[in-house]
Design an enzyme around this catalytic site. Sequence first.
Site, PDB file in Angstrom:
ATOM      1  N   HIS A 325       9.404   3.388  41.755  1.00 21.72           N
ATOM      2  CA  HIS A 325      10.983   4.056  41.594  1.00 21.72           C
ATOM      3  C   HIS A 325      10.723   5.631  41.448  1.00 21.72           C
ATOM      4  CE1 HIS A 325      13.237   0.274  41.938  1.00 21.72           C
ATOM      5  NE2 HIS A 325      14.215   1.090  42.529  1.00 21.72           N
ATOM      6  N   GLY A 326       9.678   5.731  40.654  1.00 26.45           N
ATOM      7  CA  GLY A 326       9.332   7.054  40.131  1.00 26.45           C
ATOM      8  C   GLY A 326       8.232   7.188  39.210  1.00 26.45           C
TER       9      GLY A 326
END
Lengths: 473, 338
Positions: A325-326
Site C-alpha cells: 500500500h505504501g
Amino acid sequence: MLFTSPVFVLFFLAVLLLSRLPLNWGLRKGILLLASYVFYASWNPPFVLLLIGSTLVDYIVALRMGRSEKPRARKALLVVSVCVNLGVLAAFKYANFLSQSFADFSGLVGWEVSYTIWNIVLPLGISFYTFQTMSYTIDVYRGKLQPTRNLADFALYVTFFPQLVAGPIVRASDFLWQLNEPRRGTAPQIYWGVLLFILGLFKKAFLADAVFAPVADQVYAAGATPTALQAWVGTYAFAGQIYCDFSGYSDMAIACALMLGFRLPDNFRGPYGAIGFSDFWRRWHISLSSWLRDYLYIPLGGNRKGRIRTRLNLFVTMLLGGLWHGAAWTFVAWGALHGIYLGAERVARRYVPERVTRSRFVKAPLILLTFHLVCFGWILFRAETFLDAGSLISTMAGLQSAPGLELFSRWNMALVLAGVGGLIAVHSLWRERRIEDLSAKAGWLVTGAVAAVMLFLALTAGDRGAEFIYFQF
Amino acid sequence: MARVPGSARFRTMALLATVSIVMLASWEVYLRSLDAGEPVTRAAELAAERAHRPAVGDKRRVFVLGSSRAYRGISPKNVLEQLGPSWDVRHVAVPLGNGPAQLHAGIDLFRDGDVAVVECLPVATYTGLRNDHQSELEQRLKGTGATPLEREIWGWLRGHLVFRRSPSTPSSQLRNVMRDALDLGAAPGTGGPHPKPTVMHPDGWQEYTGDFDISLTVDQVKYLRDTSSRNAPNAFTDVLRRLRQDVRLLGARGVQVVFLRMPSDGEYAAEEEKLFPRAEYWNRLQGEFPGHCWHFADFEATRNLPTYDYTHLTSKSAQAYSRWLGLKLRGFVEDDSR
C-alpha cells in the site's frame, strides 16, 4: 482525468461511441488500446513508456516460457519477470523508504550513515499494473494459462483504462478470453453500467469527499489536537471515507468496463458487515486479497505446514500486503496488525463453536467488534507517523487531553455518524445480497428514484478536487 | 447480473433522467433566487489553480503560501520588480490558511529552483487550525491538478451553472434550516471577518483600498480570542517535526523554503504575543531554520508598516512589504547560488 470529472465523461462517451462503430473487432480493440494510453498519458505522458516497457517484458518472457520445456529455463524466465516488475516497483516506490530506513536503523545501533533523498515521482497505478502483469507470467509458469501471441491483446489487458490506475487487479485468465470474441455493451450491461456508475459517483463525490473527508482531514491533519470524541468521530469518518472512495472507484471502473461489454471482478462485498477478519478480507479489496492468497500465501505453504507455520504465513502475507500500500512503516504495521488479527481469529475459532458465531444474537456484536478493530487498523493506515497514530490512540483512550477547538461542526459529526451507521447497517443486512438483485427486487420506481437522488447529491456536493486515495498506491 | 425486463429498464432510465433534471433545475433556480453574490470560484480552487499552472518557459517559481495576510499583503508585481522577469510569483494562500500545512500537502508540486515562501499566521500555524478553505486547498494541492482542457470545461460549467460554483450544498442548506428551526444562531464561518473594499488583481493580490477601520479590528481581535487556544505547544512540536522532514526533502529536490511572519499591530499584535509568545513559538522555528525565517519586527523596513485592521497590510504597506520581500528573496537566492 478523474472518473468524476466532466472531461472523463466526454472521453468515455467518445470511446463508447467508437467502440460501437461497425468496424472489425481488431480495429475496435486498437481504439480501446489507444484510448487507454491517452487516458494514462493525461497524468504524466513519459510514464506511458514505462507502461509499454513493462508490457513488453512480460509479453516476451511469457511467450518464451510457453515455448520452453526446460523447467530451469522457465524458472529463470520467471525470475527475470519478477525481478523486473519488483525492481521497477522498488525503484519508483520504495527507494527513498529503503535508504531512509537503512540510515535510521544504522543510527539506532550507533552507526551514522548519510543518505540521499532522490527526487522520484511515483508513476500512477504502478502497484496495480505490476501485480497484474506478474500474475500473468506466474500463471504461465504454473501452466495454468497459455501465453497470448497477440501483443495488442496483452497490451490491452495491462492498460485497459477503467482498471488501469487503481484496479480491480484483473487476472489474465479473467480478461484475455474476453478479447477473443467481438464485444459491445448490451442493453442490460449499459443499464447496469449507468446505475453502477451513479452509485460509485455518489460514494466518491458525496459520501467520501463531502461527508467523510472534511471530518477525517481535520482530525488527521498535521498538528491537529482533537478531543476524545472528535478523535473517535474522525476515525469513523476515515473508515467511511476510505471505503466510499475506493469502492466508489471500483464501482465506476466495473461500470465503464460493463458498458464497453467487459466484465471485471468484484472488488468489495459489504466489508463492514464482516464477521471476523478472514471474512473481512473476503469482502475488502477482493482482487488484492485473492492475489496475495494465490501468489504469496499459498506458495509460502498456506495452511498445509502446521498451525505455527500457517500463522507465520498469514502474518508475512499481510505484512507484505501492508507494504504494497505504501512506502512507510505505518503501512507495514497496519499489515502486521491484520496478520495478528487473522492469526488470533484462527486461535479463537478453535475454542468457539461455529454455531455460536452463526447465532443472530452473537452476529451483531461480532460485526461491531470486527468493525472497531478494523478502524483501529485504519488509524495506522491514515496517520503519517507512529507518533501521530499514538497520539490519536491515546486521545481516544482518554489518556491525553486536548484544547477542545471546534475542528468540525456538530452537523458534520451527525452526518458522519449517520453515514457510518448506515454503511454498517446496509453491509450487515445485505451481507449475501448483490446490488443488482436488490435493485431488480425493488422495482423500477424505487431504483430510478434512488439513483436520481444519488446523482443529484453527487453533482451538488461541491467539488473539492480530491483524487482517489488509492491513486497514491 | 439480475434479469430486468426491457420495459422496466426503459422506465427506470426515463424516471432517473426526469427526476435528476427536475431536481437539478430546481436547485439551480433556488440558488439563483438567493443571488447572494457568491464568488464565481472558491478561494481554494483559485489558489490551487495558480499552484498547478504549468511553468512558463525557464522561469523560476516563487510560491506564496499562507493566509489572507499573504494574499492581501504581498503583491507579486512588486516582488517581481525586485526579482526580475526570469521569475514567476504565484499566490497559493487562502483565508486563515495554514502555510506549513500547505507546504506539506503540496510537497510534490515543487521542482528544482523553486522557492516556497511560507507565511506563518500564528493562530493557524501554531495550533494546527484548519478551516474549510484550508482543507479543500490541501486536497487540491495533493492532486495532480486539472489539465488545460479540464480547466476550460470546468470554467464553462461554473460560468453557466451556479450549483457547480456555489459553496451552498443541499446539505449546508438543510443544516441552516435546522439551525434556524432550533434557534442555534449562524453556522460557524469559514474564516474571520471579510472586509469589503478590495480589488482582486489578476496575479492574485487582493488589494484593500479602504482606510483603517476600527470596527474590523474589534472583529479581528474577538475572532483571534475565540479561535485560539493556549494549549497549543504540543501541536507546534508536531508541526516543527513535520517541517523538518519537509524542508529536508525539498532541499534534496533543490527547493528553498523561507518562513515569513508578516506584520500585525495594535491590540491584535498584543493578543497574539500573549497567546503565542515569540520566544516560545517563532524563535523555535527560527532555531530550526536559521537564516530562513524573516520576522517583520526584525527588519527596519517592515517594522512599522501600518495595517487597516491590525492584521492585514494597507495597500501602500503591502506594496512596500512586497518590494522588501522581492529584494530579500533576490539576496537569498543569490547567496545560495554562490
